[in-house]
Structures are given as structure tokens and as C-alpha cells.
Design a protein around this motif. Sequence first.
Motif, PDB file in Angstrom:
ATOM      1  N   ASP B 111       0.907  -0.959   0.249  1.00 18.10           N
ATOM      2  CA  ASP B 111       0.038   0.079   0.107  1.00 18.10           C
ATOM      3  C   ASP B 111       0.771   1.231  -0.047  1.00 18.10           C
ATOM      4  OD1 ASP B 111      -2.070  -1.598   0.090  1.00 18.10           O
ATOM      5  OD2 ASP B 111      -2.579  -1.149   2.033  1.00 18.10           O
ATOM      6  N   TYR B 112       2.064   1.203   0.505  1.00 20.11           N
ATOM      7  CA  TYR B 112       2.821   2.192   0.533  1.00 20.11           C
ATOM      8  C   TYR B 112       4.340   2.075   0.022  1.00 20.11           C
ATOM      9  CZ  TYR B 112      -0.388   4.546   3.586  1.00 20.11           C
ATOM     10  OH  TYR B 112      -1.665   5.179   4.181  1.00 20.11           O
ATOM     11  N   ARG B 113       4.994   3.059  -0.562  1.00 12.25           N
ATOM     12  CA  ARG B 113       6.379   2.933  -1.046  1.00 12.25           C
ATOM     13  C   ARG B 113       7.046   4.431  -0.649  1.00 12.25           C
ATOM     14  NH1 ARG B 113       9.865   0.133  -4.070  1.00 12.25           N
ATOM     15  NH2 ARG B 113       8.407  -1.463  -4.480  1.00 12.25           N
ATOM     16  N   THR B 118       1.020   3.622  -2.900  1.00 13.68           N
ATOM     17  CA  THR B 118       1.320   3.016  -4.279  1.00 13.68           C
ATOM     18  C   THR B 118       0.432   3.725  -5.231  1.00 13.68           C
ATOM     19  OG1 THR B 118       0.321   1.003  -3.514  1.00 13.68           O
ATOM     20  CG2 THR B 118       2.809   1.182  -3.054  1.00 13.68           C
ATOM     21  N   ASN B 119       1.038   3.528  -6.392  1.00 16.58           N
ATOM     22  CA  ASN B 119       0.261   3.799  -7.620  1.00 16.58           C
ATOM     23  C   ASN B 119      -1.296   3.412  -7.584  1.00 16.58           C
ATOM     24  OD1 ASN B 119      -0.497   4.184 -10.496  1.00 16.58           O
ATOM     25  ND2 ASN B 119       1.455   5.223 -10.392  1.00 16.58           N
ATOM     26  N   HIS B 120      -1.347   2.039  -7.502  1.00 18.53           N
ATOM     27  CA  HIS B 120      -2.553   1.449  -7.671  1.00 18.53           C
ATOM     28  C   HIS B 120      -3.541   1.832  -6.547  1.00 18.53           C
ATOM     29  CE1 HIS B 120      -0.616  -1.622  -5.250  1.00 18.53           C
ATOM     30  NE2 HIS B 120      -1.795  -1.807  -4.589  1.00 18.53           N
ATOM     31  N   LYS B 121      -2.919   2.328  -5.553  1.00 16.93           N
ATOM     32  CA  LYS B 121      -3.946   2.650  -4.329  1.00 16.93           C
ATOM     33  C   LYS B 121      -4.318   4.118  -4.624  1.00 16.93           C
ATOM     34  CE  LYS B 121      -4.442   0.741  -0.881  1.00 16.93           C
ATOM     35  NZ  LYS B 121      -5.601  -0.202  -0.716  1.00 16.93           N
ATOM     36  N   VAL B 122      -3.711   4.828  -5.474  1.00 15.22           N
ATOM     37  CA  VAL B 122      -4.056   6.227  -5.966  1.00 15.22           C
ATOM     38  C   VAL B 122      -4.982   6.069  -7.061  1.00 15.22           C
ATOM     39  CG1 VAL B 122      -3.458   8.634  -6.498  1.00 15.22           C
ATOM     40  CG2 VAL B 122      -2.040   7.177  -4.646  1.00 15.22           C
ATOM     41  N   PHE B 123      -4.441   5.488  -8.196  1.00 16.33           N
ATOM     42  CA  PHE B 123      -5.155   5.627  -9.369  1.00 16.33           C
ATOM     43  C   PHE B 123      -6.114   4.365  -9.508  1.00 16.33           C
ATOM     44  CE2 PHE B 123      -1.593   8.453  -9.387  1.00 16.33           C
ATOM     45  CZ  PHE B 123      -2.156   9.590 -10.014  1.00 16.33           C
ATOM     46  N   GLY B 124      -5.927   3.309  -8.898  1.00 17.96           N
ATOM     47  CA  GLY B 124      -6.662   2.109  -9.249  1.00 17.96           C
ATOM     48  C   GLY B 124      -5.858   1.008 -10.049  1.00 17.96           C
TER      49      GLY B 124
END
Lengths: 315, 315
Positions: B111-113, B118-124
Amino acid sequence: MTRFEHEPEKNSEGETLRQSLEDYIAFLGDLVSHELEVILPTQWMVPENLQQAMKYSLMAGGKRLRPLLVIIACEALGGSREAALPVAAAIEMVHTYSLIHDDLPAMDNDDYRRGKLTNHKVFGEATAILAGDALLTHAFYSVVQASRKFGVPAESVLSIVEDLAEMAGPRGMVGGQIADMEGEQGLTDLEQLKYIHLHKTGDLIIFSLLAGGRIAGANEHQLEALHKFGTAIGLAFQIQDDILDLVGDEGKLGKKTGSDVKQHKVTYPYFIGLEASREEVKQLTETARNAVLNGGFHDNQRMLEIADYLMARDH
Amino acid sequence: MTRFEHEPEKNSEGETLRQSLEDYIAFLGDLVSHELEVILPTQWMVPENLQQAMKYSLMAGGKRLRPLLVIIACEALGGSREAALPVAAAIEMVHTYSLIHDDLPAMDNDDYRRGKLTNHKVFGEATAILAGDALLTHAFYSVVQASRKFGVPAESVLSIVEDLAEMAGPRGMVGGQIADMEGEQGLTDLEQLKYIHLHKTGDLIIFSLLAGGRIAGANEHQLEALHKFGTAIGLAFQIQDDILDLVGDEGKLGKKTGSDVKQHKVTYPYFIGLEASREEVKQLTETARNAVLNGGFHDNQRMLEIADYLMARDH
């Protein structure tokens, strides 16, 4: 020397006989499949599972349309068929990677493609993602081999690399895919649909033709003709897909029709009706034919045949 | 002319003063970030969401180690810093795409980097997959610009394309990722771990150095020295990562330590112990230094400094 099932016959003088378009397409398909076997990494150094996943989708029985266009364009410009093979293989890898990623649960979530289980259903999602990544990357390796194996000038091959990155990337196919995804929430006009078709499908078709031309050393005028031809048949191809999904024969298509309507996908027939869509395919085919006739090519025949073939296809 | 925060100062004679390694790294980081802004597609033609997703991860505050190595190698061989920038940007795009795909739910499910979502947590997920695909593809576009913008010979740029496809593809980074995934079910020996480190991390580091050399027109002997240097620091870098995960300072690292043990990941310290791992990093750094000293370079200084810097790093 490998012999292929659909290799053209020779007459008693040893001259190669001209094949029907169908046989010619089947023969080039054989050549491309063989080139793919040669270029795929099979060393012990590459994890077995990754090799299998890459091969599974590459050999799942696609139409090999894009590789065919690379070769036909190259030959139409007087270039060598062999020199076109590494790029033909490359574009098939790019096309295949895009299908693998498209089928993923997070995207279209498809379990079957061409009657076979999709990549992630066989190998798992993680491997399917990586197999797609590997195919996309390896495609660029394959392009470079046109120079390494057949001496195509570095300048020309570099332009092919640039075109591929452009037309498969954010300004090309990937941009089209994002727009298509966003469009599923409701497209409002035909222009948006054209954008999606041009980039999601058209760009790789245009790329294939330009690349074939570049391998043959085409000049700017010839490249422009190939670009026009590709833009026209790319859109015609997609409209024909829309039409077939509406009125095609499920047996010939190998998939269920009516899926666009069921998924509330907007299509050409949705916007302008079935008859006008058919007329549009005809017009675009005419545009494509004219581009070839005025392109100053070495040999127009197969280019004209393929345009007619794509218009008339029922699967 | 853009001015950068960490630009080196000049003396009263107008000569550029030599910076400390830290300032120099920060300055090159500025240059690379600027190049990335320039090379990213921002036209209206590219869907806004895709642009944002690509940029989000590229600008998420990475160390820019790989681009740094491209530039340092290029300068060490007497090449121009500017000419190295398109390839420096390209390798950062490839590295970033690999992180985006690595973080996906089907892969590491992070979930975090670096303290950010992370990208998919923000943009799907779907957009994250496509943003990764777009970055990988666009990287090859960026590489070609070394020729288009700075006149690096097509032959050299084609070799860089080939190296990148080789070292980021199935025989390189992607192969390493598959092996790493499979290894999570239990690695049995150090050789397997070395294979994973070499390909998952090492190959892009080696690529960066070779590419820098090629831009500068390095000869075979010099390329070999860069290859040796890269192989050594690549492995040292990874072992140091393993060590830091075991005994590092969480505040400095910006992430929790002990995750390898918790995930039952086998590491260098796991196989040979902490002290022997530290000794191995030292040895590899020595190997790297020697490669440089015997490489016949134009200027060794930054290459030697970076080797020491990587060995001593605590984050």
C-alpha cells in the motif's frame, strides 16, 4: 533450411508460383511463428515458467495480421521478406502483451480468449503481468535484430524503435486503452470513439506498415502513403469488428456476438447505424486502395488484396 | 536556461567549482527530474489520468541511483552530461515501472512505498498496470532522443536499446522477478539468491553504466571495466539492502526494518551471517574500485567516490 506447410510451389523451371492470398497469408503465418520460436529466450537462464507463459499466449492462434502487414509493406517496397521477420515478430509480441494485460481481472477480467483460457487463468496473475512485461521488452530486442541479423541500417532500425515506442506507448496504444476504459462510463460522441479506435487498434497497424517500409528503405512519399493506408484500414478493421459483433456468425467468429450491446459499449453502428457503418468501411477501403495506387510502390498487388480481404472478412 | 537548486558555484574566474559528492548527486538528481518533466508526454492527446499516474510514481522521491550511474559513467569516459540525460531518464522510467507492477495486489500487494501511497492505491489497479506499461514503452522513446537531440551515433544508441531490452527483459530484470517470486516458496542455496540479485537489481545497474559508456564512445576494454564495476556494486548494493533491513535505522531508511525476516525472505545474512555479509560488501567494493582503476577512464574520481558511498550508505 526449415520447410513450411504452406510454402509456395515451384514450376518445372524452378520458379516460385504465385499463391492465392489465403495461402500466402498462411505461409507468412508459418514464417512468423517460426521466427517467434527462434527469437524467444529459451536459455536455462530464463525461469521455465516465464518462458511457458510468454509462449502460451504468443502461440494461441492469433491472426498474425500485424506481422503480415510488416512483411507485405516491406515486399511492396521491394524489401527482403527475411529482413522484415524480426520486426514482424516484435509487433506480434507487443500485440500479445497488450491482450494479456487487457484480459487481467483488474482490466476486462476475461477467462477465455480465442476459445483458450487466458494467460492469468493458466499461470496466475503475477506471472501473467510479468509475461506481458517481458514480451513488451523483448519486442525491442527483436527489432534490433533486423540490424544485427540482416544489416538493415542502424538509422532505419532506430526510427522503427522510435515509432514503436511512440505508437505502443502513452501517445499511442496505451493512451487508447486508458481512453477506452474511461469511455466505458459513457462516450458522448463519434470523435471520442475515433480517438479510441485510432490509438487502441490503429496505431499498431500503422506502425507495422511504416516499419515494413523503413526496412525496405522507403522514401518520405512512400512512408506517407503507407501511413494513409494504415490509418484507413485500421479504422475499417475496427468498424468491421463492431459490425461483426452485431450481425456476425458466431461459428465463424469463434466467439459470442452481441457482447458490445450487452456491455453497453458504444460502437460505430450505435452512433451512425449499421448501413452507414458498412458504407464507411467501403469508403475507407477505397481510401486505402488509392493511397497504395499513388504511393509509387514496387508492387501493389498484395497491398490491394489485403485491403479487400479485410473489408470482406466475416471473422 | 533552467537554473537548478543544487547547481555548482563558480569562482571569480568563472570556473565551476568541484562539488562534494552529496551536492553533486543532488544536482544530477535535479537535472534528471527536469529531463523527466521534459520527456514525459503532456499533450492534450494523452489522457490526463495516464499522465498523472506516470508522473506520480516518477516524482515520488526515489534516489535516482541508476540515472546517476549513467551520467557518472558517461563523464568518467569524457562524454557529455547533456547527451546522457535522455538515457538517464529512460532507466528511471524502467525502474519506476518495475516498482509500480511489483507493488500490485497480485504481486507484493504493497500500500505504501517511500511513505506515499502506491500507484494502484491512488489511481486504481487498471491504470497502474497501464501506467507501468506506458513508462516501460516510453523509456525506449527517451533512449532514441540521445540520437535525435544530441547526435549520439545511431549505432551506439541501437546498442543501448538492445542492452536495455536484454537487461530489463526475460533474460534480465523480469527473469529475476519471476525467480524471486518463485524463491519465496523457499530458496535452497546462495547461488539462487545471487541469480535473483544479479537480475532483479544488478542488471539495470550494469545497463546504466554500459549506456553511459556507450554515449561517451567507450571502447571494448572500457565497457568491460564498466561491466565489472556494475556487477560488483550491484551485488554490494543488494547485500547492503539485506543488512540494512536487519540492523538499519528505521528513521533513516524511511521504512520498517525486519520485513525480510517477517516475510521469511532468505537473504545474504541468512545464508552467511551478518559479519560475512559485511565483509562481502567490502570485497565487492574493492573489486569495483579496481575495475575503475584499470579501466583506462578519462576521470576516475566520481566512480570511486560512488563505490565508497554505496558501501557506506545507511539508507
